[in-house]
Design an enzyme around this catalytic site. Sequence first.
Site, PDB file in Angstrom:
ATOM      1  N   ASP A 478      -2.310  62.588  79.512  1.00  0.00           N
ATOM      2  CA  ASP A 478      -2.467  64.020  79.244  1.00  0.00           C
ATOM      3  C   ASP A 478      -1.137  64.754  79.176  1.00  0.00           C
ATOM      4  O   ASP A 478      -1.022  65.890  79.632  1.00  0.00           O
ATOM      5  CB  ASP A 478      -3.385  64.665  80.293  1.00  0.00           C
ATOM      6  N   HIS A 479      -0.129  64.064  78.660  1.00  0.00           N
ATOM      7  CA  HIS A 479       1.166  64.693  78.444  1.00  0.00           C
ATOM      8  C   HIS A 479       1.499  64.656  76.955  1.00  0.00           C
ATOM      9  O   HIS A 479       2.519  64.105  76.563  1.00  0.00           O
ATOM     10  CB  HIS A 479       2.267  63.971  79.236  1.00  0.00           C
TER      11      HIS A 479
END
Lengths: 545, 440, 205
Positions: A478-479
């Site tokens: 989730d980056h």
Amino acid sequence: MPSEQDLSADVVIVGSGVAGSSIANELARAGISVIVLEAGPRVDRQHFVENFRNLENKPSYQGPFPAVPWARHPPNQITPNEYLHTTGPDAEAYQQVYLRMMGGTTWHWAGCAWRYLPSDFELKTRYGQGRDWALKYDDLEPFYYQAEVMMGVCGPDPSVEDLGSPRKQPYPMDALPISYAAQQFRKLIGEKTPYRVVHEPQARNTRPYDSRPTCEGHNNCMPICPIGAMYNGSYSVYHAEAAGAKFVPNAVVYRIERDSANKRVTAVHYYDPDKGSHRVTGKYFVIAAHCIETAKLMLFSADEQSPDGIANSSGHVGRNMMDHTGVQVSFISGDKALWPGRGPLETNVIDNFRDGDWRNERGAYLVHMVDDNQVDLATQLAIAKGYVGRELEEQIRYLASHTVRLFSHNEGLADPDNRLTLSKTNKDMLGIPHPEVYYKLPEYTVKSCEHTRGLFRDLIGLMHGTDEEWTPGYFPQDHPAGSTIMGTDPKDSVVDGFCRTHDHENLFIASSSVFSSVGTGNITLTVAALALRVADTLKKELAHA
Amino acid sequence: MPDVTRKILWSVLTAGTALATFSAVPARADDPSADLMARGEYIATAGDCVACHTAPGGKPFAGGLKITTPMGDVVTTNITPDPDHGIGKYTEEDFEKSLRHGIRRDGSRLYPAMPYVSYAGMTDGDVKALYTWFMHGVKPVAETPPVTSLNFPANLRITMGLWNMVATSETPETGDSATFDKLRRGKYLARALEHCGTCHTPRNIMLSEKEDSYLSGASLLGWYAPNITSSKTGGIGNWSEDNLVEYLKTGHVAGLSQAAGPMGEAVEHSTSHLTDDDLHALAAYILQVPAKDDEAEHSPREQYGKPLEEADVRSGDLTRIDKLDQMDGAQIYDANCAACHGGNGAGTADHYAPSLFHNSVVGSARPDDLIMAVLNGVDRNAGGVHVYMPAFNQSSDVERLSNAEIASVVNYVTATFGSGDHGVTAEQVEKMGKELPKTP
Amino acid sequence: MAADRPCFPTSIHRSTPNAIRLNRALRMSRRDALLGALGAAAVVTGSRQGMAATAGQDDTGVPLFMALSQRLTDRDTLDPRIGNALYAGIINAVPERRDQIQKLHDFMTGGSFASARALASAAEHQDPVFKDVIQDIMTGWYRGLADHKVVVYRSALMFDITKDAIYPKTYATGGPFYWTQTPPEVAVPTGEPALSPSKLVIEPT
């Protein structure tokens, strides 16, 4: 109060997450008029705390945040997804989650506030891989510190534990005292391997800071800190509002209007939830809408002037999607009870593989020992094994106290083929397409992950581990980064070193979407530092205007 | 304050100082004796001058704190030794007059927000020490805070002269205060220095403290400074001397009470820095103050309540992120308070967050202090622990509860862990929310 | 593209959660009506009238469920409020469970079982469906779940048996930095499972 027709400000910002709200705060404090348009609603911590407790699937950190239909976000990390449609050989590895609401995705992050290493900005020059940024570490250093003060970051004394990113000032707060489990892990790595475990810098209070309390170790940074000890974007929203910035919730921007020369942005248009359309004019515009939504908006704004989307003369909007796609394993330690899950979630990392000469052929990575409460998982496991009654209780205690979970952030690489496009088949209630991402894990990252697996196997051996459970394949961290990539050449990049779009002189982008490489540390502090640098540029330019 | 400092201070005090003679010229910048300076600093701490003479975030003793009184707002003055903005031109005689008699150097009267009726009880020696320390130990600040504006007739400083005629002042103590026996020392600390009565003693129609109701409780800035007489039902008659010493030192005693608001500041800035002997003297004196039963509290407020042993049976339903409807009191408690105070109300194991049962503030028949704590939070750095509960008012970054939500959760907390539902209303909370304790 | 139309209240600029609550109470917007019609995803409004309402206190199955639960947890006392809610959830999810619980109870009272393990092991041998019933009961009491919903969170037994070491997330009442202290040691378990193993399916996040 302005009438409906005059929605106008010196600076119009799209997105109220850490990037948008911190720019708004800086500008408003300097007396500049600001409007922030947020697609999602205003929200309230107490309801998320209750939602978490009412949530069956506790590890789902998107779970406590059921979206509004006019600003949907991915409901979970399941592929196929109801909102973020991923395709390609590693589709599941790019199943990112994020939040569309006031304050943004930092409502659920672990507070890890890494500065990037100087080498992360010069990947091409130093290692012949990927791309260089159009700025250097030193350009960002003062803004890193400003971001650390804004968020309230705790970290180790650099003279004791140098994390590789030179600092001119100490951390605003002392490092977090580490849990018993982390102490044991630190000791083991220090004594039995050539590596080291360091304190992770975190936007978490180790003392009362900025009218928020000291961390009490609720172990729930993701999905929701129940007491506000960890920074999230809503604090910057509040501070910006107190300074006079205007925030408009439920304002879904869908169009970016330019002048006839296509050089300057003149307005943005948004839908309210009833699909009423509104035009907001300004002198400067900042898109700070998260890597995925930012690219989506710019592509969706395509019109006759810019048939490929806004600021997209290079064709790179939506391309170069990166992440810290990692590997994960959990196992039962054969050593003493650790009881992970006492204290904050992520506090300690092995940082030896964040940089090295080998980066010319494989990506860097860092390793988290996740300090996550294992009681629920242990109970599921013990019930599945067929235990009942007294024996079940014995098992739960043992498994909860001996489970170890390791995961890694492995360095992605800018590859134009990893690309975000607009879904042709899925649209939301306003008629705006869902995002679609094609993803194939770069070979550079695959090699990095292989190296990580080797390290994990060694660590399992060192801890006399059994019952190892490897998460299949790779998993998203989730980056997301890279969708409006930074560079010096307008032919192959979207923004310059100041995050200004090459195509439109008054349009800036504040998001991880500008990252030229993704390094290994969590992206948020760098997003905030870049945003504060955008605010600095805008303040200077507006002062001269 | 580290123990070492405390010991040094104590040795200074017990060594005694020569009786003072007032000099008529302002002190010069020559070196006063270290003993005198240390004693002066200790007296300033015990007198808690900094509490009022420093604005939030301001420079020490530079004034600027707004004190709300029934007559209007009083803004405290700069008492640093700056000659133009502070008290740098004061002679020791001038200093003594304002400190003990409420008369400024220019002859005008001080407003009784300055507790000179209490400080009147100070010995000459301690006045001298205090003066010396202010002149030499405090950094001058060249700032003048805004002027006080009171309502008529109090805006006429002359009125204060009339007030002084009816207000009772402490009689100055004599001799060396360091050599007093325990109770005399305790009385001296309570009355002349710590000025406990300023907040804890109700005032008569002329706003002067009612001597026959000494320490029997009074309202102030939205908070209620409770009855701390030896009444077993209405006061603190069930506290031991050690209990009270611990309270004054740390701001908290498990199973009894904790300090927030103005008392939290008094503990942080003043009582936590007193020597153990002084704390025992002070406690012993307070505990022998004649019992005065309370008109509202009829049962010991610290004895109410017990842990809530109730399972958290839930709906299992989730609400959409934009659903912000008000929850009921129990749910507001669960969502905002239980993380630290526990589902059962027992607080944290180390008492960092106090238990809500067996807690004077929750058990009190007056919910004022609980409302104020929820509105404004708790911020008390004493005894080596910085206790912090965030505010839940409309400027909170953690959670902005509406007045109705605060009323609801306060009623839930007092009904569940205290002396019952006191029917707090949103209007009451709104009113108290406006009584900001400290604004520059 | 919709025509621009000035209908959105400008007061939205100043909207706070409380103002929004008030606005909500005062007007039913077109959006709300629309969402109501759409059924707005699978989100339920947060009332407390949950599953507990579906099984009355006088449901004859509840005492049997409680008796079974006590045997299967090897505990003399269990909270009847939780029991009621769990029973309601379990039979709501699988209506056949009502009969199965009755039968399992008959099986228990028809024999002599000194432990949870003895009962569970014999029951599965008697009828494989009892294994599912027993695992529902274990999931209910230990994890606090029934019918894929949370019935209790912090009061689930898994937290009771670990409370000397760890807190449920969001209810950590150890005070700041409690986590630096050494938690209790745990001996390697020696007990045997009672039921045949199942594949653990971890829900995706």
